[in-house]
Design a protein around this motif. Structure first.
Motif, PDB file in Angstrom:
ATOM      1  N   ASP A 141      -2.630  -1.808   3.389  1.00  0.00           N
ATOM      2  CA  ASP A 141      -1.793  -1.314   4.481  1.00  0.00           C
ATOM      3  C   ASP A 141      -0.925  -0.168   3.998  1.00  0.00           C
ATOM      4  O   ASP A 141      -0.614   0.745   4.749  1.00  0.00           O
ATOM      5  CB  ASP A 141      -0.906  -2.439   5.020  1.00  0.00           C
ATOM      6  N   ALA A 142      -0.503  -0.247   2.743  1.00  0.00           N
ATOM      7  CA  ALA A 142       0.344   0.814   2.200  1.00  0.00           C
ATOM      8  C   ALA A 142       0.276   0.800   0.681  1.00  0.00           C
ATOM      9  O   ALA A 142      -0.014  -0.229   0.072  1.00  0.00           O
ATOM     10  CB  ALA A 142       1.789   0.628   2.654  1.00  0.00           C
ATOM     11  N   VAL A 143       0.548   1.955   0.119  1.00  0.00           N
ATOM     12  CA  VAL A 143       0.641   2.071  -1.339  1.00  0.00           C
ATOM     13  C   VAL A 143       2.103   2.282  -1.692  1.00  0.00           C
ATOM     14  O   VAL A 143       2.826   3.009  -1.003  1.00  0.00           O
ATOM     15  CB  VAL A 143      -0.208   3.260  -1.850  1.00  0.00           C
ATOM     16  N   PHE A 144       2.555   1.601  -2.721  1.00  0.00           N
ATOM     17  CA  PHE A 144       3.906   1.809  -3.231  1.00  0.00           C
ATOM     18  C   PHE A 144       3.743   2.524  -4.585  1.00  0.00           C
ATOM     19  O   PHE A 144       3.480   1.879  -5.597  1.00  0.00           O
ATOM     20  CB  PHE A 144       4.613   0.456  -3.402  1.00  0.00           C
ATOM     21  N   PRO A 145       3.845   3.850  -4.585  1.00  0.00           N
ATOM     22  CA  PRO A 145       3.667   4.572  -5.848  1.00  0.00           C
ATOM     23  C   PRO A 145       4.966   4.535  -6.659  1.00  0.00           C
ATOM     24  O   PRO A 145       5.757   5.467  -6.625  1.00  0.00           O
ATOM     25  CB  PRO A 145       3.304   5.998  -5.408  1.00  0.00           C
ATOM     26  N   LEU A 160       9.036  -9.563  -4.348  1.00  0.00           N
ATOM     27  CA  LEU A 160       8.465  -9.420  -3.005  1.00  0.00           C
ATOM     28  C   LEU A 160       8.166 -10.770  -2.378  1.00  0.00           C
ATOM     29  O   LEU A 160       7.510 -11.600  -2.996  1.00  0.00           O
ATOM     30  CB  LEU A 160       7.170  -8.611  -3.065  1.00  0.00           C
ATOM     31  N   PRO A 161       8.633 -11.000  -1.164  1.00  0.00           N
ATOM     32  CA  PRO A 161       8.350 -12.284  -0.516  1.00  0.00           C
ATOM     33  C   PRO A 161       6.838 -12.486  -0.324  1.00  0.00           C
ATOM     34  O   PRO A 161       6.185 -11.690   0.345  1.00  0.00           O
ATOM     35  CB  PRO A 161       9.070 -12.164   0.837  1.00  0.00           C
ATOM     36  N   ARG A 162       6.285 -13.537  -0.962  1.00  0.00           N
ATOM     37  CA  ARG A 162       4.849 -13.795  -0.957  1.00  0.00           C
ATOM     38  C   ARG A 162       4.297 -14.084   0.445  1.00  0.00           C
ATOM     39  O   ARG A 162       3.131 -13.805   0.732  1.00  0.00           O
ATOM     40  CB  ARG A 162       4.520 -14.993  -1.861  1.00  0.00           C
ATOM     41  N   GLU A 163       5.172 -14.652   1.303  1.00  0.00           N
ATOM     42  CA  GLU A 163       4.666 -14.992   2.637  1.00  0.00           C
ATOM     43  C   GLU A 163       4.486 -13.748   3.498  1.00  0.00           C
ATOM     44  O   GLU A 163       3.810 -13.780   4.511  1.00  0.00           O
ATOM     45  CB  GLU A 163       5.575 -16.028   3.314  1.00  0.00           C
ATOM     46  N   ARG A 164       5.071 -12.638   3.054  1.00  0.00           N
ATOM     47  CA  ARG A 164       4.936 -11.408   3.855  1.00  0.00           C
ATOM     48  C   ARG A 164       4.062 -10.354   3.203  1.00  0.00           C
ATOM     49  O   ARG A 164       3.553  -9.455   3.866  1.00  0.00           O
ATOM     50  CB  ARG A 164       6.324 -10.806   4.109  1.00  0.00           C
ATOM     51  N   PHE A 165       3.908 -10.440   1.884  1.00  0.00           N
ATOM     52  CA  PHE A 165       3.171  -9.383   1.192  1.00  0.00           C
ATOM     53  C   PHE A 165       2.120  -9.921   0.250  1.00  0.00           C
ATOM     54  O   PHE A 165       2.320 -10.915  -0.431  1.00  0.00           O
ATOM     55  CB  PHE A 165       4.137  -8.514   0.375  1.00  0.00           C
ATOM     56  N   ASP A 166       1.005  -9.235   0.236  1.00  0.00           N
ATOM     57  CA  ASP A 166      -0.068  -9.515  -0.688  1.00  0.00           C
ATOM     58  C   ASP A 166      -0.148  -8.273  -1.575  1.00  0.00           C
ATOM     59  O   ASP A 166      -0.598  -7.225  -1.133  1.00  0.00           O
ATOM     60  CB  ASP A 166      -1.340  -9.668   0.159  1.00  0.00           C
ATOM     61  N   VAL A 167       0.368  -8.392  -2.791  1.00  0.00           N
ATOM     62  CA  VAL A 167       0.520  -7.195  -3.614  1.00  0.00           C
ATOM     63  C   VAL A 167      -0.498  -7.123  -4.742  1.00  0.00           C
ATOM     64  O   VAL A 167      -0.659  -8.085  -5.488  1.00  0.00           O
ATOM     65  CB  VAL A 167       1.930  -7.127  -4.250  1.00  0.00           C
ATOM     66  N   ALA A 177       8.185  -1.999 -11.739  1.00  0.00           N
ATOM     67  CA  ALA A 177       7.075  -2.675 -11.060  1.00  0.00           C
ATOM     68  C   ALA A 177       7.128  -4.183 -11.275  1.00  0.00           C
ATOM     69  O   ALA A 177       6.830  -4.961 -10.371  1.00  0.00           O
ATOM     70  CB  ALA A 177       5.746  -2.120 -11.558  1.00  0.00           C
ATOM     71  N   ARG A 178       7.526  -4.584 -12.479  1.00  0.00           N
ATOM     72  CA  ARG A 178       7.662  -6.011 -12.757  1.00  0.00           C
ATOM     73  C   ARG A 178       8.684  -6.640 -11.812  1.00  0.00           C
ATOM     74  O   ARG A 178       8.472  -7.729 -11.292  1.00  0.00           O
ATOM     75  CB  ARG A 178       8.103  -6.211 -14.205  1.00  0.00           C
ATOM     76  N   ARG A 207      -0.906  -5.891   3.032  1.00  0.00           N
ATOM     77  CA  ARG A 207      -1.572  -5.709   1.736  1.00  0.00           C
ATOM     78  C   ARG A 207      -1.056  -4.427   1.076  1.00  0.00           C
ATOM     79  O   ARG A 207      -1.186  -3.341   1.641  1.00  0.00           O
ATOM     80  CB  ARG A 207      -3.087  -5.642   1.923  1.00  0.00           C
ATOM     81  N   ILE A 208      -0.466  -4.600  -0.081  1.00  0.00           N
ATOM     82  CA  ILE A 208       0.175  -3.467  -0.738  1.00  0.00           C
ATOM     83  C   ILE A 208      -0.428  -3.186  -2.102  1.00  0.00           C
ATOM     84  O   ILE A 208      -0.622  -4.099  -2.903  1.00  0.00           O
ATOM     85  CB  ILE A 208       1.683  -3.755  -0.910  1.00  0.00           C
ATOM     86  N   LEU A 209      -0.733  -1.935  -2.325  1.00  0.00           N
ATOM     87  CA  LEU A 209      -1.179  -1.497  -3.654  1.00  0.00           C
ATOM     88  C   LEU A 209       0.036  -0.923  -4.372  1.00  0.00           C
ATOM     89  O   LEU A 209       0.638   0.045  -3.909  1.00  0.00           O
ATOM     90  CB  LEU A 209      -2.277  -0.433  -3.503  1.00  0.00           C
ATOM     91  N   LEU A 210       0.411  -1.583  -5.445  1.00  0.00           N
ATOM     92  CA  LEU A 210       1.593  -1.158  -6.205  1.00  0.00           C
ATOM     93  C   LEU A 210       1.130  -0.369  -7.433  1.00  0.00           C
ATOM     94  O   LEU A 210       0.500  -0.930  -8.336  1.00  0.00           O
ATOM     95  CB  LEU A 210       2.393  -2.391  -6.630  1.00  0.00           C
ATOM     96  N   LEU A 211       1.435   0.910  -7.450  1.00  0.00           N
ATOM     97  CA  LEU A 211       1.037   1.743  -8.597  1.00  0.00           C
ATOM     98  C   LEU A 211       2.197   1.855  -9.567  1.00  0.00           C
ATOM     99  O   LEU A 211       3.330   2.129  -9.166  1.00  0.00           O
ATOM    100  CB  LEU A 211       0.633   3.142  -8.124  1.00  0.00           C
TER     101      LEU A 211
END
Ligand code: ATP
Ligand code: MG
Ligand code: MG
Ligand code: MG
Length: 339
Positions: A81-85, A30-37, A23-24, A4-8
């Motif tokens: 799980d992580a933030v992508f700033p 991002l591969p949808r099967e691996r990440f929930d963004v 960000a777009r 689970r990734i928070l994309l800022l």
């Protein structure tokens, strides 16, 4: 388990729109099967926009005022799980968000507070890199107060570098606020512009000839690797905002069209700079190669470089065999491995 990734994205700096573009691309790739963004756009006023307004900002490339206070949302960011700033410039690439996320105990992509803040400030970067013997152009620091109280003194100092020289806000990017000063008559405007954007301004001597612009991607934490060297060519006085972001104006060359020894030297210097600045995750280290003299000069280190699918950083790693999706996945892994 999906990550689970928070994309800022967005943010308060002059590079707000550039960040939305990056960000777009990340969202789309991002591969949808691996990440929930979950994307959250931060408005130019520093408010974190709720989902519908975030989607609208990403679609239109513009964000409306409104939203929550930063601290409120960060506190509720548990569960990621992580933030992508994916933010560029002040209040995003400069250690401020990194400090907030560190306090909140959330792993995040990229450099921590120290590496981010020192790399954002061109003066601090130059001081640290000079201490480890990395070649750079001559430079001076000027403060807004110096300019307000003694503008002639600032000008007198600057001309010692010889024309042309560059005047830059110390903490910005995308060439925002940068002027190439060709003669005395251009000084006033250049300093006014730079000081309107930053308290700290760096004045840099120009390279001895028009430089070749070469860039290296670095990936990793304490055992980083360097990408091949890339080059940007363009028909302009320097690599200004229009040249950077007008489609088709600049050409990318990977690998750079420079001698092999120069490229090797550049990759080594980039790794040395990354370590000296305590960077983590990723950075794009930019150099000037002066073909006439063979000089290699470090220009700057970008701890959150442009990240569209056509940006230099992802392209450099693509050339090294890592796809855009794999690269983002690797960055998230590196965020989780930190500390
Ligand atoms: P970025 O978007 O990569 O973060 P930036 O806003 O931090 O860029 P710089 O890379 O410092 O800006 O400068 C922008 C451009 O200005 C360079 O790519 C180069 O074309 C030109 N330039 C800057 N400093 C010099 C210099 N000392 N000598 C020659 N050219 C320079
Ligand atoms: Mg920069
Ligand atoms: Mg930058
Ligand atoms: Mg640059």
């Amino acid at each position: 388990m999906k990550k689970r990734i928070l994309l800022l994205a967005g943010g308060q700096s002059g590079e707000h729109e550039v960040s939305l573009m990056s960000a777009r691309s990340v969202l789309g790739a991002l591969p949808r099967e691996r990440f929930d963004v979950t994307p959250v756009v931060i408005s130019k006023q520093g408010r974190w926009l709720p989902p519908t307004e975030t989607t609208r900002a990403l679609e239109t490339g513009k964000s409306a005022p409104g939203g929550d206070l930063v601290l409120h949302r960060a506190a509720s960011a548990e569960g990621y799980d992580a933030v992508f700033p994916l933010l560029h410039g002040p209040m995003g690439e400069d250690g401020t968000i990194q400090g907030l996320l560190t306090l909140a105990g959330i792993p995040f992509v990229g450099s921590g507070v120290l590496g981010s803040s020192v790399s954002m400030d061109k003066v601090m970067t130059k001081q640290v890199l000079a201490a480890v013997g990395i070649p750079q152009v001559a430079w001076q620091l000027a403060l807004r107060r110096d300019w307000q109280t003694n503008p002639q003194g600032v000008k007198d100092e600057a001309v010692k570098l010889g024309f042309p020289f560059f005047v830059k806000p110390a903490n910005l990017g995308s060439s925002v606020g940068i002027s190439k000063v060709h003669g005395a008559e251009e000084m006033e405007k250049a300093f006014e512009l730079a000081f309107s954007l930053d308290r700290r301004v760096i004045v840099e001597a120009m390279t001895s000839h028009k430089p070749r612009e070469v860039e290296v991607g670095i990936l990793g934490n304490d055992a980083p690797i360097a990408s091949p060297v890339g080059e940007l060519s363009f028909d302009a006085d320097f690599y200004d905002y229009e040249t950077k972001y007008t489609e088709g104006v600049a050409q990318m060359h990977i690998p750079a069209r420079i001698p092999r020894e120069a490229a090797e030297n550049i990759r080594e210097l980039a790794l040395k700079a990354f370590k000296a600045l305590d960077c983590a995750g990723l950075a794009r280290v930019d150099f000037f190669y002066v073909a006439e003299t063979g000089e290699v000069l470090l220009n700057e280190v970008n701890t959150m470089p442009g990240f569209t699918t056509t940006s230099m950083y992802p392209k450099l790693f693509e050339a090294a065999g890592l796809s855009y999706g794999e690269l983002v996945a690797r960055l998230v892994e590196l965020a989780l491995e930190k500390r």
